[in-house]
Scaffold this motif. Structure first.
Motif, PDB file in Angstrom:
ATOM      1  N   PRO A 149       9.650 -45.168  27.600  1.00 20.30           N
ATOM      2  CA  PRO A 149       9.451 -45.719  28.888  1.00 20.30           C
ATOM      3  C   PRO A 149       7.587 -45.366  28.843  1.00 20.30           C
ATOM      4  O   PRO A 149       7.291 -44.469  28.554  1.00 20.30           O
ATOM      5  CB  PRO A 149      10.480 -45.114  29.622  1.00 20.30           C
ATOM      6  N   ARG A 193      14.092 -46.432  37.169  1.00 21.57           N
ATOM      7  CA  ARG A 193      14.501 -46.630  35.411  1.00 21.57           C
ATOM      8  C   ARG A 193      14.000 -47.666  34.159  1.00 21.57           C
ATOM      9  O   ARG A 193      13.351 -48.616  35.188  1.00 21.57           O
ATOM     10  CB  ARG A 193      16.431 -46.926  35.707  1.00 21.57           C
ATOM     11  N   PHE A 196      18.895 -40.393  36.174  1.00 23.25           N
ATOM     12  CA  PHE A 196      19.988 -41.013  35.510  1.00 23.25           C
ATOM     13  C   PHE A 196      19.986 -41.567  34.963  1.00 23.25           C
ATOM     14  O   PHE A 196      19.646 -42.525  36.267  1.00 23.25           O
ATOM     15  CB  PHE A 196      21.450 -40.276  36.052  1.00 23.25           C
ATOM     16  N   ASP A 205      21.513 -45.270  35.376  1.00 22.56           N
ATOM     17  CA  ASP A 205      22.346 -45.255  35.227  1.00 22.56           C
ATOM     18  C   ASP A 205      22.651 -46.566  34.265  1.00 22.56           C
ATOM     19  O   ASP A 205      23.896 -46.944  34.676  1.00 22.56           O
ATOM     20  CB  ASP A 205      22.271 -45.409  36.565  1.00 22.56           C
ATOM     21  N   ILE A 228      22.393 -47.237  31.256  1.00 23.43           N
ATOM     22  CA  ILE A 228      22.456 -46.513  29.362  1.00 23.43           C
ATOM     23  C   ILE A 228      23.166 -47.156  29.155  1.00 23.43           C
ATOM     24  O   ILE A 228      22.373 -47.138  27.076  1.00 23.43           O
ATOM     25  CB  ILE A 228      21.765 -44.682  29.903  1.00 23.43           C
ATOM     26  N   LEU A 229      24.609 -47.777  29.176  1.00 24.78           N
ATOM     27  CA  LEU A 229      25.521 -48.047  28.662  1.00 24.78           C
ATOM     28  C   LEU A 229      24.910 -49.528  27.926  1.00 24.78           C
ATOM     29  O   LEU A 229      25.089 -50.197  26.415  1.00 24.78           O
ATOM     30  CB  LEU A 229      26.991 -47.873  28.865  1.00 24.78           C
ATOM     31  N   LEU A 235      22.402 -31.611  32.135  1.00 24.49           N
ATOM     32  CA  LEU A 235      23.893 -32.039  31.753  1.00 24.49           C
ATOM     33  C   LEU A 235      25.061 -31.606  31.365  1.00 24.49           C
ATOM     34  O   LEU A 235      25.878 -32.313  31.058  1.00 24.49           O
ATOM     35  CB  LEU A 235      23.168 -34.365  31.008  1.00 24.49           C
ATOM     36  N   VAL A 257      27.643 -33.764  30.900  1.00 23.67           N
ATOM     37  CA  VAL A 257      27.592 -35.293  29.965  1.00 23.67           C
ATOM     38  C   VAL A 257      27.047 -35.053  28.739  1.00 23.67           C
ATOM     39  O   VAL A 257      26.856 -33.957  29.086  1.00 23.67           O
ATOM     40  CB  VAL A 257      27.064 -35.962  30.729  1.00 23.67           C
ATOM     41  N   ARG A 258      28.188 -35.951  28.354  1.00 26.27           N
ATOM     42  CA  ARG A 258      27.703 -35.036  26.379  1.00 26.27           C
ATOM     43  C   ARG A 258      26.826 -36.252  25.867  1.00 26.27           C
ATOM     44  O   ARG A 258      26.815 -37.294  25.892  1.00 26.27           O
ATOM     45  CB  ARG A 258      28.963 -35.004  25.826  1.00 26.27           C
ATOM     46  N   ASP A 261      28.275 -39.167  24.153  1.00 27.51           N
ATOM     47  CA  ASP A 261      29.160 -40.541  25.128  1.00 27.51           C
ATOM     48  C   ASP A 261      28.280 -40.949  25.528  1.00 27.51           C
ATOM     49  O   ASP A 261      28.740 -42.307  26.315  1.00 27.51           O
ATOM     50  CB  ASP A 261      29.540 -39.754  25.642  1.00 27.51           C
ATOM     51  N   LEU A 262      27.002 -41.072  25.322  1.00 32.57           N
ATOM     52  CA  LEU A 262      26.052 -42.170  26.490  1.00 32.57           C
ATOM     53  C   LEU A 262      25.992 -43.587  25.175  1.00 32.57           C
ATOM     54  O   LEU A 262      24.806 -43.803  25.336  1.00 32.57           O
ATOM     55  CB  LEU A 262      24.799 -41.269  26.888  1.00 32.57           C
TER      56      LEU A 262
END
Lengths: 507, 125, 448
Positions: free
Chosen positions: A176, A204, A232, A234, A236-237, A260, A264-265, A268-269
């Motif tokens: 980015p 983002r 964050f 948002d 990301i998935l 995080l 938040v792990r 998991d992202l």
């Protein structure tokens, strides 16, 4: 040296000492270490005895103590006050960690002792690895990288090894616009070309632009999450899905993991690979620029390519795999990135920090870090200018729009903060906003401390807006030095002391 | 000064016969701030239009200087080694970077003249 | 939790100021399908005493090198560090400061780094040095990368006397660049002809001094051969104390010196953190990797220091940077600087002389053991011996009897079967005559 300060004969001003270089105060023939006479032997130096003079100065122990004590007093430090450098996570460094890292069983063990004599050290590395894997929900971690940038190199090399092993090499890495400079520098060291992906209006990554940039030649996308705007990611998935659909890997720069941890792990992202700066999130001291430590968590697809060395456990206890040839079948280590086994001294400190906090305390710490940053955001939003709406994560980004037409720049503002007793925030980074102020208070700051900081920032902003630019332009006035001439330093670099630099001034 | 031609990357070029002098524009030096170092190409190096020919560094930035046209480096401004500030003081004069023997002088026709360049940078602000 | 200042009332007040009901609502940008606050299979918070107990128990499972006679080297040498060093580096103003980006409030760090650069350059007989790198191995790799930039050539020659981990780190660093790394075979006999490996495409020859096997040799001819073909000579040093007694690489024509500086000021630390040193010639300054501090003046004309030449670095040059290095080894460099200031030129010379004398005496003792041969002629504080048996079990047997008796070369060169009976042995000022007697006696016993 330039010794004469205003109004005093010595050049000192009370507790503000002018301190010469050791080369200027040292004298030949003096030493601060007593050593016995060497036993008489016929030397075996092959005729290479040193003939070239060594110019190290001679000082006694009290002189050395005083010199470095005085130097220390010229530094700002977390121990002295708020150090809100964004993306640097300048949190409290617990002294228990220092004590434990100095236990002879950790500090005084040789890296090549028989492994039977270092089972505790290997167990510690294994335990720290278990914590890192649990906190990230990732199956493997390479422990040897020495710092964040070194971890990036490890991660990208693992990605490259994985793709080369499929006989499907790729040549491009996407980063980015807001990425830290180490990301493109690292990509270049892995032989990749770098392509920037723009941000959207919300600060983002522009998902559509990312999708357009991803193609069959894309090796990886390197993202910092939360990103360097303090937000964050948002989508990301969706990013992860697009990256994986393109057959690329998702690299996460873990510099901002402090937002995080415990909540938040990254696994998991959809993250495949993330370096963790133990010197940020897990409080190993920054030491004026290191040493750091940058373990890299790896997905199952990347784990076989982890560099040597690594710790394994078998019937005889722990042992080290130190060469690629010793790796188990099916593993293909990418090589070696560091001498010996990684930053053991940092591992001890980081594990002590984790065990002290526990899973519950780490969650509370990241929660407090995010709370503190949002508190700063809320209290300053009406006086400074926010390029992107919150909530933010563990750091808050302002731009310099509020300084428009005041004659005061972000740099001037930062120097005025020094006069107020604060270390400045990260400035002019990320590059995506104009005159960035990136403020990361960390969980270590009390509400009372933040209230003083916020009140100071509000007052400075008001003063700048009122047209009173002069104190900003003159700042800092109360630091050991006022603004330094960086142009002169770069045009005619003087990178070492020589007697001839300062004729007539040396002792 | 009307003989100067400019690129979008803020290099200027001035043709004298078959040899052209290249430097960076006043706007470019102002954007960079105090120039502290210039890395010049070796004599004899062949450069191509848009390719990297030099690097100019200020305290806070470093930028590539691109060759405006194809050519061979026949001279470089050695004075910049001792006094890089010449780039700030006289960007289109004594602060020149290199001289190129041109492969095709007609390539200059594709570049902006001064009026067009001033118009271009006005649009950048 | 002792490190967290907020009370529940503070948190409530802050949430009210923000205008949200809970911290959870600050995480609203996390996608709903991502689990938050998962249960971890990890313990909860513990008292300082409990953590200290647990980690002390782990530490006690290790044999500290200082607790037994210890003769290990191979790039990590055990030295006595004066108490003043650790006291000073634990001052919070050094320990808990960041990279000196704001020079007005970082003059302490900047001044000691400037002193460090001067000490390092002087030690190696070089002109300039940077403000440190991660360790000797990574510094060596960075030196080879720099030689490639300086010469614009793509062939790197590594002497077989280079530490195999330095070799492997360098090889790994070049893996994805358009360049070739030629590693000459390891040869403890000193018969290597690195000169023959230099051609017109060679960017540099990397040679270690003293070498991996302890050997010291004059590098002047090799330097001349490199320069005659337009290549650079990179000298790696894994034991800086040696430079108190032997000619510095700069005096023999080295162009870049990359070294492990941990021996001064820093503990063994099981291999990290260590201290990369990097020194070169002034004319290569803009190709030198890493942070560097320069002298300047402030607006009142007072002398001061700043980080300079930062346009070479990643935060400005990004993909064109000289290196991706950012954090380095600042505090280890401070420890080095303090130890060096305590020693001075005389102290370092004396320390080096002690090391050498101990090593000579140990070599004499070991050579008297039946079947043991010392094969290194000229050395500083480390040498190679050939045993009548494989070295790995011998070292294990010695460890079982309470002596750390050197590093078997087989551990570092598993691919070289002929090294099975080679043992690398080091002696420093920390070894007593009694330690050496005990080592020699036990070695004789184990070899019977």
């Amino acid at each position: 040296m330039t010794a004469t300060g205003p109004g005093t004969t010595s050049g000192h001003r009370g507790l503000l000492f002018e301190e010469p270089l050791i080369f200027e105060s040292g004298t030949e023939g003096r030493s601060g270490v007593d050593l016995p006479d060497p036993p008489a032997v016929a030397d075996r130096l092959g005729g290479l005895r040193r003939r070239t003079a060594l110019g190290w100065p001679g000082l006694s122990e009290p002189q050395v103590i005083r010199h470095f004590t005085r130097l220390s007093q010229k530094n700002y430090a977390i121990d002295a006050g708020l150090y809100p450098l964004g993306s640097c996570t300048m949190k409290h460094n617990p002294r228990l960690n220092e004590k434990l890292a100095r236990l002879p069983g950790f500090a005084d063990i040789h890296p090549l002792q028989p492994v039977s004599t270092v089972q505790g050290a290997l167990a510690l590395i294994d335990t720290l690895a278990r914590w890192l894997k649990a906190l990230t929900n990732m199956p493997a971690v390479a422990m040897s990288p020495a710092a964040g940038a070194h971890g990036e190199l490890c991660g990208l090399m693992a990605i490259r090894a994985a793709q080369d092993a499929r006989a499907a090499p790729r040549r491009k890495v996407l980063v980015p616009d807001s990425a830290h400079g180490t990301n493109p520098a690292t990509a270049a060291m892995c032989g990749y070309t770098v392509e920037a992906v723009p941000l959207n209006a919300r600060g983002r990554v522009d998902l559509a632009a990312l999708r357009r940039a991803l193609d069959g030649d894309t090796a990886a996308f390197m993202l910092t999450n939360p990103n360097t705007c303090g937000l964050f990611e948002d989508e990301i998935l969706e990013q992860a899905a697009a990256i994986h659909d393109a057959g690329a890997f998702f690299y996460c720069d873990g510099a901002n993991f402090n937002a995080l941890v415990g909540r938040v792990r990254p696994g998991d992202l959809g993250i495949d690979c993330m370096h963790i700066n133990l010197h940020k999130t897990f409080s190993t001291p920054h030491g004026g620029g290191g040493p750091g430590s940058g373990p890299v968590t790896l997905s199952a697809a990347l784990a076989p390519f982890a560099p040597v060395p690594y710790v394994v456990h078998d019937a005889n206890g722990f042992r080290l795999v130190e060469t690629a040839g010793d790796a188990a079948a099916g593993l293909a280590p990418l090589g070696r990135l560091k001498g010996f086994h990684g930053q053991m001294g940092m591992f001890v400190r980081a594990l002590a920090f984790m065990m002290s906090h526990g899973a519950d305390g780490l969650l509370q710490a990241s929660s407090d870090a995010v709370l503190n940053a949002n508190y700063v955001l809320a209290r300053l939003a009406d006086r400074m200018s926010l390029p992107y709406d919150g909530p933010c994560m563990h750091e808050v980004l302002f731009d310099d729009a509020f300084l428009k037409d005041t004659g005061v720049t972000t740099l001037d503002f930062a120097k005025a903060m020094i006069d107020e007793g604060f270390h400045p925030m990260t400035m002019y980074f990320p590059l995506v906003v104009h005159g960035a102020f990136l403020i990361e208070p960390t969980e270590s700051e009390s509400k009372e401390g933040l209230d003083v900081f916020v009140a100071t920032m509000r007052s400075l902003a008001e003063r700048a807006r009122s047209g009173d630019a002069a104190p900003f332009l003159a700042a800092p006035q109360f630091a050991p030095r006022r603004r330094l001439d960086e142009t002169r330093a770069a045009r005619q670099p003087v990178l070492r002391w020589r007697r001839s630099n300062h004729p007539g001034e040396a002792a | 000064m009307s003989a100067l031609r400019f690129t979008k990357d803020h290099e200027w070029i001035r043709l004298d016969g078959s040899v052209a002098t290249v430097g960076i524009s006043d706007y470019a030096q102002e954007q960079l701030g105090d120039v502290v170092f210039v890395e010049l190409p070796e004599i004899g190096r062949k450069v191509t239009a848009g390719g990297e020919a030099a690097v100019v560094e200020s305290v806070k930035a470093a930028s590539e200087v691109y060759a405006p046209v194809d050519g061979e480096v026949v001279a470089v401004n050695d004075k910049l080694g001792d006094d890089p500030a010449l780039v700030n003081r006289a960007p289109t004069g004594e602060g020149w970077f290199m001289k190129l023997a041109l492969a095709d002088p007609k390539q200059l026709d594709g570049l902006m003249d001064e009026a067009a360049y001033l118009n271009y940078i006005a649009g950048l602000a | 939790m002792r490190y967290l200042p907020h009370t529940p009332a503070d948190r409530r007040a802050m949430l009210a100021a923000i205008g949200v009901p809970s911290v959870d609502s600050l995480y609203r940008d996390v996608p709903a399908s991502v689990p938050q606050k998962p249960r971890f299979d990890l313990p909860d918070h513990q008292s300082e005493l409990a953590v200290e107990r647990a980690l002390t128990a782990l530490a006690e499972k290790n044999v500290a090198a200082g607790a037994v006679p210890s003769f290990l080297g191979a790039g990590a040498y055990r030295h006595h560090v004066p108490a003043a060093v650790d006291h000073l580096i634990q001052r919070g103003e050094f320990l808990t400061s960041y990279t000196p980006y704001q020079p007005e409030v970082s003059q302490g760090t900047l001044q000691y780094l400037y002193e460090f650069q001067t000490l390092v350059a002087d030690l190696f007989g070089m002109e300039i040095a940077n403000a440190s790198m991660y360790d000797g191995a990574t510094a060596t790799a960075e030196a080879a990368l720099m030689a490639r930039r300086v010469t614009r050539r793509n062939r790197i020659v590594l002497s077989g006397g280079l530490h195999p981990q330095y070799r492997d780190v360098t090889t790994t660093s070049f893996k994805h660049l358009e360049a070739s790394v030629v590693a000459l075979p390891p040869d403890p006999s000193g018969g290597e002809r690195a000169v023959d490996a230099i051609d017109g495409e060679t960017a540099c020859v990397v040679v270690q001094y003293p070498d991996m096997f302890g050997r010291i040799a004059d590098l002047t001819a090799l330097a001349s051969a490199c320069h005659a073909k337009g290549a650079l000579l990179v000298v790696a040093v894994s034991e800086v104390v040696a430079l108190g007694l032997i000619e510095p690489p700069g005096a023999m024509g080295a162009d870049i010196v990359a070294a492990e500086g941990r021996s001064l000021g820093n503990a063994l630390n099981f291999g990290g953190p260590y201290l990369g040193l990097f020194a070169t010639r002034e004319r290569f300054v803009r190709q030198m990797p890493g942070r560097v501090v320069g002298e300047t003046v402030d607006v009142d004309g007072r002398r001061g220091w700043v980080l300079t030449l930062s346009t070479r670095e990643q935060h400005i040059r990004r993909e064109k940077a000289t290196s991706n290095i950012c954090t380095n080894s600042g505090l280890c460099a401070l420890a080095f600087t303090i130890h060096a200031a305590l020693l001075g030129a005389d102290g370092l010379a004396r320390l080096a002389a002690l090391n050498h004398a101990h090593a000579v005496r140990l070599a004499e003792r070991l050579a008297r053991i039946a079947g043991v041969r010392v094969v290194t002629e000229a050395f500083f504080n480390e040498f190679t011996v050939v045993l009548p048996k494989p070295a790995v079990p011998v070292v294990e047997a010695l460890a079982a009897r309470g002596v750390l008796g050197g590093v078997p070369l087989a551990r570092l060169y598993p691919e070289v079967p002929s090294f099975a009976d080679r043992l690398l042995v080091a002696a420093t000022e920390t070894n007593t005559e009694a330690d050496m007697d005990r080592f020699a006696a036990l070695l004789a016993e184990v070899l019977q």
